[in-house]
Design a protein around this motif. Structure first.
Motif, PDB file in Angstrom:
ATOM      1  N   LEU A  61       2.658 -16.134  34.283  1.00  0.00           N
ATOM      2  CA  LEU A  61       2.078 -15.266  33.268  1.00  0.00           C
ATOM      3  C   LEU A  61       2.273 -15.812  31.864  1.00  0.00           C
ATOM      4  CD1 LEU A  61       3.224 -11.779  34.607  1.00  0.00           C
ATOM      5  CD2 LEU A  61       0.854 -12.553  34.357  1.00  0.00           C
ATOM      6  N   GLU A  62       3.460 -16.359  31.580  1.00  0.00           N
ATOM      7  CA  GLU A  62       3.790 -16.718  30.211  1.00  0.00           C
ATOM      8  C   GLU A  62       3.464 -18.162  29.853  1.00  0.00           C
ATOM      9  OE1 GLU A  62       7.788 -15.518  29.606  1.00  0.00           O
ATOM     10  OE2 GLU A  62       7.368 -13.415  30.044  1.00  0.00           O
ATOM     11  N   PRO A  63       4.073 -19.172  30.531  1.00  0.00           N
ATOM     12  CA  PRO A  63       3.856 -20.526  30.023  1.00  0.00           C
ATOM     13  C   PRO A  63       2.527 -21.137  30.415  1.00  0.00           C
ATOM     14  CG  PRO A  63       5.901 -20.352  31.292  1.00  0.00           C
ATOM     15  CD  PRO A  63       5.061 -19.166  31.581  1.00  0.00           C
ATOM     16  N   ALA A  64       2.105 -20.985  31.675  1.00  0.00           N
ATOM     17  CA  ALA A  64       0.963 -21.774  32.130  1.00  0.00           C
ATOM     18  C   ALA A  64      -0.241 -20.945  32.512  1.00  0.00           C
ATOM     19  CB  ALA A  64       1.385 -22.629  33.331  1.00  0.00           C
ATOM     20  N   ARG A  99       5.394 -27.499  34.815  1.00  0.00           N
ATOM     21  CA  ARG A  99       4.922 -28.847  34.496  1.00  0.00           C
ATOM     22  C   ARG A  99       4.181 -29.452  35.683  1.00  0.00           C
ATOM     23  NH1 ARG A  99       5.718 -33.960  35.060  1.00  0.00           N
ATOM     24  NH2 ARG A  99       7.180 -33.637  36.766  1.00  0.00           N
ATOM     25  N   LEU A 100       4.729 -29.252  36.877  1.00  0.00           N
ATOM     26  CA  LEU A 100       4.097 -29.815  38.076  1.00  0.00           C
ATOM     27  C   LEU A 100       2.753 -29.149  38.361  1.00  0.00           C
ATOM     28  CD1 LEU A 100       7.254 -30.161  40.337  1.00  0.00           C
ATOM     29  CD2 LEU A 100       5.847 -32.042  39.472  1.00  0.00           C
ATOM     30  N   VAL A 101       2.666 -27.845  38.143  1.00  0.00           N
ATOM     31  CA  VAL A 101       1.390 -27.152  38.327  1.00  0.00           C
ATOM     32  C   VAL A 101       0.356 -27.693  37.351  1.00  0.00           C
ATOM     33  CG1 VAL A 101       0.228 -24.914  38.087  1.00  0.00           C
ATOM     34  CG2 VAL A 101       2.384 -25.067  39.324  1.00  0.00           C
ATOM     35  N   ALA A 102       0.768 -27.925  36.094  1.00  0.00           N
ATOM     36  CA  ALA A 102      -0.144 -28.475  35.097  1.00  0.00           C
ATOM     37  C   ALA A 102      -0.588 -29.886  35.466  1.00  0.00           C
ATOM     38  CB  ALA A 102       0.536 -28.481  33.732  1.00  0.00           C
ATOM     39  N   ALA A 208      -1.229 -27.635  26.349  1.00  0.00           N
ATOM     40  CA  ALA A 208      -0.354 -26.473  26.521  1.00  0.00           C
ATOM     41  C   ALA A 208       1.120 -26.833  26.346  1.00  0.00           C
ATOM     42  CB  ALA A 208      -0.573 -25.841  27.894  1.00  0.00           C
ATOM     43  N   GLY A 209       1.397 -28.105  26.045  1.00  0.00           N
ATOM     44  CA  GLY A 209       2.782 -28.529  25.813  1.00  0.00           C
ATOM     45  C   GLY A 209       3.518 -29.033  27.027  1.00  0.00           C
ATOM     46  N   ASN A 210       2.838 -29.182  28.163  1.00  0.00           N
ATOM     47  CA  ASN A 210       3.486 -29.679  29.378  1.00  0.00           C
ATOM     48  C   ASN A 210       3.596 -31.197  29.349  1.00  0.00           C
ATOM     49  OD1 ASN A 210       3.438 -27.055  30.963  1.00  0.00           O
ATOM     50  ND2 ASN A 210       1.260 -27.303  30.529  1.00  0.00           N
ATOM     51  N   ALA A 211       4.786 -31.724  29.552  1.00  0.00           N
ATOM     52  CA  ALA A 211       5.011 -33.174  29.560  1.00  0.00           C
ATOM     53  C   ALA A 211       4.615 -33.722  30.928  1.00  0.00           C
ATOM     54  CB  ALA A 211       6.464 -33.502  29.254  1.00  0.00           C
ATOM     55  N   GLU A 243      -6.484 -38.033  25.006  1.00  0.00           N
ATOM     56  CA  GLU A 243      -7.340 -38.386  26.146  1.00  0.00           C
ATOM     57  C   GLU A 243      -6.989 -37.605  27.409  1.00  0.00           C
ATOM     58  OE1 GLU A 243      -9.934 -40.226  26.034  1.00  0.00           O
ATOM     59  OE2 GLU A 243      -9.691 -40.989  24.001  1.00  0.00           O
ATOM     60  N   LEU A 244      -5.876 -36.869  27.391  1.00  0.00           N
ATOM     61  CA  LEU A 244      -5.498 -36.095  28.572  1.00  0.00           C
ATOM     62  C   LEU A 244      -6.487 -34.952  28.794  1.00  0.00           C
ATOM     63  CD1 LEU A 244      -1.621 -35.776  28.094  1.00  0.00           C
ATOM     64  CD2 LEU A 244      -2.837 -37.341  29.622  1.00  0.00           C
ATOM     65  N   PRO A 245      -6.744 -34.589  30.052  1.00  0.00           N
ATOM     66  CA  PRO A 245      -7.630 -33.450  30.312  1.00  0.00           C
ATOM     67  C   PRO A 245      -7.082 -32.175  29.679  1.00  0.00           C
ATOM     68  CG  PRO A 245      -7.197 -34.684  32.331  1.00  0.00           C
ATOM     69  CD  PRO A 245      -6.263 -35.217  31.296  1.00  0.00           C
ATOM     70  N   ALA A 246      -7.974 -31.334  29.198  1.00  0.00           N
ATOM     71  CA  ALA A 246      -7.551 -30.064  28.613  1.00  0.00           C
ATOM     72  C   ALA A 246      -6.981 -29.171  29.699  1.00  0.00           C
ATOM     73  CB  ALA A 246      -8.734 -29.377  27.946  1.00  0.00           C
ATOM     74  N   PRO A 247      -5.848 -28.486  29.428  1.00  0.00           N
ATOM     75  CA  PRO A 247      -5.284 -27.580  30.434  1.00  0.00           C
ATOM     76  C   PRO A 247      -6.221 -26.406  30.650  1.00  0.00           C
ATOM     77  CG  PRO A 247      -4.166 -27.305  28.327  1.00  0.00           C
ATOM     78  CD  PRO A 247      -5.075 -28.491  28.175  1.00  0.00           C
ATOM     79  N   PRO A 248      -6.252 -25.845  31.876  1.00  0.00           N
ATOM     80  CA  PRO A 248      -7.167 -24.756  32.162  1.00  0.00           C
ATOM     81  C   PRO A 248      -6.763 -23.419  31.590  1.00  0.00           C
ATOM     82  CG  PRO A 248      -5.866 -25.258  34.094  1.00  0.00           C
ATOM     83  CD  PRO A 248      -5.536 -26.300  33.070  1.00  0.00           C
TER      84      PRO A 248
END
Length: 256
Positions: A61-64, A99-102, A208-211, A243-248
């Motif tokens: 709900l919160e981060p991703a 992070r892994l989900v992203a 979204a800030g995920n490394a 160049e990274l894909p935009a997070p959904p």
């Protein structure tokens, strides 16, 4: 793997699939699918019903956001590769599951080589005078190189990855002599080919800030980076992040 956590803190209650679905605003059948795929960590009761904990739903709900869980559930890559390990043999941040989900949602793992990323590693090697430069992405099981120069291997086990340390930082992570550093002296990448001595890595974060991984340079001799070399590496990492894909999902990940 799913965790059977029937006992736990009172402030982290057990949720049924229907309760989790109400919190996420999706159908119960959808949550069931995410649990079965590993996108939501869960366990089965003796009666065969799925259960999870509030903290695991709160992370979505919160981060991703739930949209990234959908992408992970539908990923062509095995769910286990994008599921946080219970007792990893490498350092992780508290946002590792997110992070892994992203990373799964990005679609980058095992994707074909791309000229835009290949150019970045060639420039990174050139501006720092390093024989090896990599764009490294970290699943739960392996370190996979989206782009590389000076190294034949396409991947390594995750527990060997210097980049596991680098993604925990919000600044460059530098090891001037790995053979003299207790964290890395026994690492197979130090003891054997490519015999890493120097490492400098910059985390690559999505919108979204995920490394998701790092841009890193490696040398076989102990050394330091000059200020201009470090700035060049930082500039190239910034280009790589663009160049990274935009997070959904637009919510920012504040973890790690």
């Amino acid at each position: 793997m799913h965790s059977n956590s029937t006992n736990g803190p009172e402030d982290d209650p057990v949720l049924t699939t229907s309760a989790a679905a109400r919190l996420l605003g999706v159908a119960t059948s959808t949550v069931q699918q995410w649990m079965e795929s590993g996108a939501i960590d869960s366990w089965k009761t003796p009666g065969g019903h799925r259960r999870t904990r509030l903290s695991r739903i709160a992370r979505l709900l919160e981060p991703a956001g739930a949209v990234q869980a959908v992408a992970a559930a539908m990923s062509a890559v095995t769910a286990a590769e994008f599921q946080a390990t219970a007792a990893p043999a490498y350092p992780v941040g508290r946002d590792e599951a997110t992070r892994l989900v992203a990373l799964a949602a990005s679609g980058l793992i095992d994707s074909p080589a791309e000229a835009r990323f290949d150019r970045i590693v060639r420039l990174a090697a050139a501006v720092t005078g390093s024989p090896i430069a990599l764009i490294s992405l970290l699943t739960a099981e392996r370190q996979w190189f989206k782009a590389r120069v000076g190294l034949e291997a396409q991947q390594t086990p995750r527990e060997w990855a210097f980049c596991s340390h680098a993604i925990l930082e919000h600044q460059p992570f530098v090891v001037e002599d790995a053979s003299a550093d207790a964290r890395f002296a026994g690492n197979p990448l130090v003891q054997e080919d490519p015999r890493i001595r120097f490492y400098a890595g910059v985390p690559l974060r999505d919108g979204a800030g995920n490394a998701l991984g790092t841009l890193c340079v490696i040398d076989r001799e102990p050394r330091k980076l000059r200020a201009a070399e470090l700035q060049g590496l930082l500039d190239l990492a910034a280009i790589a992040m663009e160049e990274l894909p935009a997070p959904p999902h637009g919510a920012r990940n504040e973890g790690s």
